[in-house]
Design a protein around this motif. Structure first.
Motif, PDB file in Angstrom:
ATOM      1  N   ARG A   1      75.863  32.441 -10.166  1.00  0.00           N
ATOM      2  CA  ARG A   1      76.041  32.756  -8.756  1.00  0.00           C
ATOM      3  C   ARG A   1      76.305  31.464  -7.995  1.00  0.00           C
ATOM      4  N   PRO A   2      76.776  31.584  -6.744  1.00  0.00           N
ATOM      5  CA  PRO A   2      77.094  30.380  -5.975  1.00  0.00           C
ATOM      6  C   PRO A   2      75.912  29.415  -5.938  1.00  0.00           C
ATOM      7  N   ASN A   3      76.240  28.136  -5.986  1.00  0.00           N
ATOM      8  CA  ASN A   3      75.216  27.077  -5.915  1.00  0.00           C
ATOM      9  C   ASN A   3      74.319  26.968  -7.144  1.00  0.00           C
ATOM     10  N   ALA A   4      74.765  27.508  -8.273  1.00  0.00           N
ATOM     11  CA  ALA A   4      73.934  27.398  -9.484  1.00  0.00           C
ATOM     12  C   ALA A   4      74.128  26.044 -10.165  1.00  0.00           C
ATOM     13  N   GLY A   5      75.027  25.209  -9.626  1.00  0.00           N
ATOM     14  CA  GLY A   5      75.202  23.867 -10.180  1.00  0.00           C
ATOM     15  C   GLY A   5      76.329  23.742 -11.184  1.00  0.00           C
ATOM     16  N   LYS A   6      77.294  24.674 -11.130  1.00  0.00           N
ATOM     17  CA  LYS A   6      78.373  24.690 -12.125  1.00  0.00           C
ATOM     18  C   LYS A   6      79.292  23.477 -12.020  1.00  0.00           C
ATOM     19  N   SER A   7      79.799  23.220 -10.821  1.00  0.00           N
ATOM     20  CA  SER A   7      80.751  22.118 -10.664  1.00  0.00           C
ATOM     21  C   SER A   7      80.081  20.766 -10.895  1.00  0.00           C
ATOM     22  N   THR A   8      78.843  20.626 -10.413  1.00  0.00           N
ATOM     23  CA  THR A   8      78.122  19.365 -10.600  1.00  0.00           C
ATOM     24  C   THR A   8      77.941  19.077 -12.091  1.00  0.00           C
ATOM     25  N   LEU A   9      77.671  20.123 -12.854  1.00  0.00           N
ATOM     26  CA  LEU A   9      77.486  19.980 -14.297  1.00  0.00           C
ATOM     27  C   LEU A   9      78.802  19.581 -14.966  1.00  0.00           C
ATOM     28  N   THR A  10      79.901  20.207 -14.545  1.00  0.00           N
ATOM     29  CA  THR A  10      81.222  19.848 -15.081  1.00  0.00           C
ATOM     30  C   THR A  10      81.486  18.365 -14.843  1.00  0.00           C
ATOM     31  N   ASN A  11      81.215  17.905 -13.619  1.00  0.00           N
ATOM     32  CA  ASN A  11      81.442  16.499 -13.288  1.00  0.00           C
ATOM     33  C   ASN A  11      80.565  15.578 -14.133  1.00  0.00           C
ATOM     34  N   ALA A  12      79.310  15.985 -14.366  1.00  0.00           N
ATOM     35  CA  ALA A  12      78.386  15.156 -15.145  1.00  0.00           C
ATOM     36  C   ALA A  12      78.867  15.034 -16.590  1.00  0.00           C
ATOM     37  N   ILE A  13      79.402  16.111 -17.131  1.00  0.00           N
ATOM     38  CA  ILE A  13      79.863  16.106 -18.520  1.00  0.00           C
ATOM     39  C   ILE A  13      81.108  15.233 -18.677  1.00  0.00           C
ATOM     40  N   ILE A  14      82.035  15.365 -17.762  1.00  0.00           N
ATOM     41  CA  ILE A  14      83.286  14.610 -17.869  1.00  0.00           C
ATOM     42  C   ILE A  14      83.100  13.171 -17.387  1.00  0.00           C
ATOM     43  N   GLY A  15      82.125  12.962 -16.506  1.00  0.00           N
ATOM     44  CA  GLY A  15      81.846  11.604 -16.069  1.00  0.00           C
ATOM     45  C   GLY A  15      82.702  11.135 -14.923  1.00  0.00           C
ATOM     46  N   GLN A  16      83.515  12.025 -14.357  1.00  0.00           N
ATOM     47  CA  GLN A  16      84.119  11.675 -13.087  1.00  0.00           C
ATOM     48  C   GLN A  16      84.303  12.924 -12.258  1.00  0.00           C
ATOM     49  N   LYS A  17      84.681  12.721 -11.007  1.00  0.00           N
ATOM     50  CA  LYS A  17      84.670  13.843 -10.083  1.00  0.00           C
ATOM     51  C   LYS A  17      85.926  14.673 -10.261  1.00  0.00           C
ATOM     52  N   ILE A  18      85.839  15.784 -10.948  1.00  0.00           N
ATOM     53  CA  ILE A  18      87.020  16.602 -11.162  1.00  0.00           C
ATOM     54  C   ILE A  18      86.916  17.917 -10.403  1.00  0.00           C
ATOM     55  N   ALA A  19      85.836  18.645 -10.590  1.00  0.00           N
ATOM     56  CA  ALA A  19      85.647  19.862  -9.801  1.00  0.00           C
ATOM     57  C   ALA A  19      84.953  19.454  -8.517  1.00  0.00           C
ATOM     58  N   ILE A  20      85.367  19.990  -7.378  1.00  0.00           N
ATOM     59  CA  ILE A  20      84.720  19.559  -6.142  1.00  0.00           C
ATOM     60  C   ILE A  20      83.326  20.171  -6.066  1.00  0.00           C
ATOM     61  N   THR A  21      82.412  19.420  -5.489  1.00  0.00           N
ATOM     62  CA  THR A  21      81.056  19.934  -5.326  1.00  0.00           C
ATOM     63  C   THR A  21      80.762  20.001  -3.843  1.00  0.00           C
ATOM     64  N   SER A  22      80.099  21.031  -3.448  1.00  0.00           N
ATOM     65  CA  SER A  22      79.742  21.169  -2.038  1.00  0.00           C
ATOM     66  C   SER A  22      78.520  22.054  -1.992  1.00  0.00           C
ATOM     67  N   ASN A  23      77.707  21.896  -0.947  1.00  0.00           N
ATOM     68  CA  ASN A  23      76.524  22.744  -0.878  1.00  0.00           C
ATOM     69  C   ASN A  23      76.859  24.090  -0.250  1.00  0.00           C
ATOM     70  N   LYS A  24      78.140  24.388  -0.070  1.00  0.00           N
ATOM     71  CA  LYS A  24      78.528  25.703   0.434  1.00  0.00           C
ATOM     72  C   LYS A  24      78.993  26.565  -0.740  1.00  0.00           C
ATOM     73  N   PRO A  25      78.531  27.825  -0.804  1.00  0.00           N
ATOM     74  CA  PRO A  25      79.000  28.679  -1.894  1.00  0.00           C
ATOM     75  C   PRO A  25      80.503  28.905  -1.798  1.00  0.00           C
TER      76      PRO A  25
END
Length: 298
Positions: free
Chosen positions: A19-43
């Motif tokens: 669901r929104p805000n479950a940390g999906k994009s942040t996790l993607t960025n952590a795995i790849i090691g750079q900012k690829i999927a945008i992260t925002s605190n808005k669903p």
């Protein structure tokens, strides 16, 4: 023979859902090691499917970033949901993200039910473990394991990096044996323009009141390299004149801030100096208008 030579090479597609805000994009960025999927605190901030590629000596994990699945209220919402389901049916491994610090809710059950129909291997990923103590984490892991049939349940914290490598090991273990899918130097197959537009949109969303998250679309009209400088001309579209005023801010203060923030991020992404020219335009009710949706890239 070394262990690496004995193991078959694996490559395939994976995505994180939740669901929104479950940390999906942040996790993607952590795995790849750079900012690829945008992260925002808005669903609902991810709109384009962004693929990121993780290269390892014995495997290649291609992460597909999907919008969150939600109950659609607009044509845009319906199109996003169709996109999500199509993506789910095409990946090898799905990680269902459930935050450690929130009780399991209806949204989690709904998505778990949707995933049960698929042929992909489904893992449960308990995110944001840095926000809870060990007792709470143990309770959540138990609750998650009772939610559905998961191949494995993996706790991680994208913020502290705890268990991120373990999660990648687990995910790649479920990928099919396959030759490499993408060349070694490739991090994402999305054109730079889409990534640039996403960075501008993220900057525009920060600090804007809650009524705007879906109402901003960004179109990069031109990217012109001039020597060591990249000139970028982009339009931010909103649905109403009142929203335009919010995005621009008092004496254009907000728009200037958006420009500065986005420019720094884009310079990091492109590795070059950037001149960014932003304009805010009104496209009336674009989320409900098929013609406008097409024009804005949906």
């Amino acid at each position: 023979m070394s262990d690496l030579q004995q193991r078959p090479y694996r490559a395939g597609f994976a995505c994180f859902v939740g669901r929104p805000n479950a940390g999906k994009s942040t996790l993607t960025n952590a795995i790849i090691g750079q900012k690829i999927a945008i992260t925002s605190n808005k669903p609902q901030t991810t709109r384009h499917i962004i693929r990121a590629v993780l290269h390892r000596p014995e495997s290649q994990l291609v992460l597909v970033d999907t919008p969150g699945l939600h109950r659609p209220r607009t044509l845009l919402g319906e199109r996003l949901n169709d996109l999500v389901r199509q993506t789910w049916s095409e990946v090898d491994v799905i990680g269902l993200c459930i935050p450690a610090d929130e009780a399991i809710g209806r949204g989690d059950r709904f998505i778990t039910g949707e995933l049960a129909e698929l042929k992909a291997t489904v893992l449960a990923v308990v995110t944001k473990t840095d926000l809870v103590d060990r007792k709470r984490l143990a309770e959540q892991l138990l609750a998650v394991s009772e939610l559905g049939e998961f191949a494995e349940v993996v706790p991680v914290s994208a913020v502290s990096g705890h268990q991120v490598d373990t999660l990648v090991d687990v995910m790649t273990g479920y990928l099919p044996e396959s030759p490499q899918l993408y060349p070694d130097d490739m991090l994402t197959d999305d054109p730079e323009q889409v990534l640039v537009a996403e960075l501008i949109r993220e900057a525009a969303l920060e600090g804007v009141r809650d009524e705007l998250p879906h109402s901003i679309a960004v179109v990069v009209e031109e990217m012109i390299p001039e020597g060591k400088l990249m000139k970028i001309y982009a339009d931010l579209y909103v649905e109403r004149p009142s929203q335009k005023a919010i995005v621009i801010g008092h004496r254009a203060s907000r728009l200037k801030h958006v420009g500065t923030t986005a420019r720094q991020q884009i310079e990091e992404l492109l590795g070059t100096r950037v001149y960014l020219d932003l304009h805010v335009r009104v496209a009336k009710d674009w989320q409900r208008d098929p013609k406008q949706l097409r024009k804005l890239g949906f």
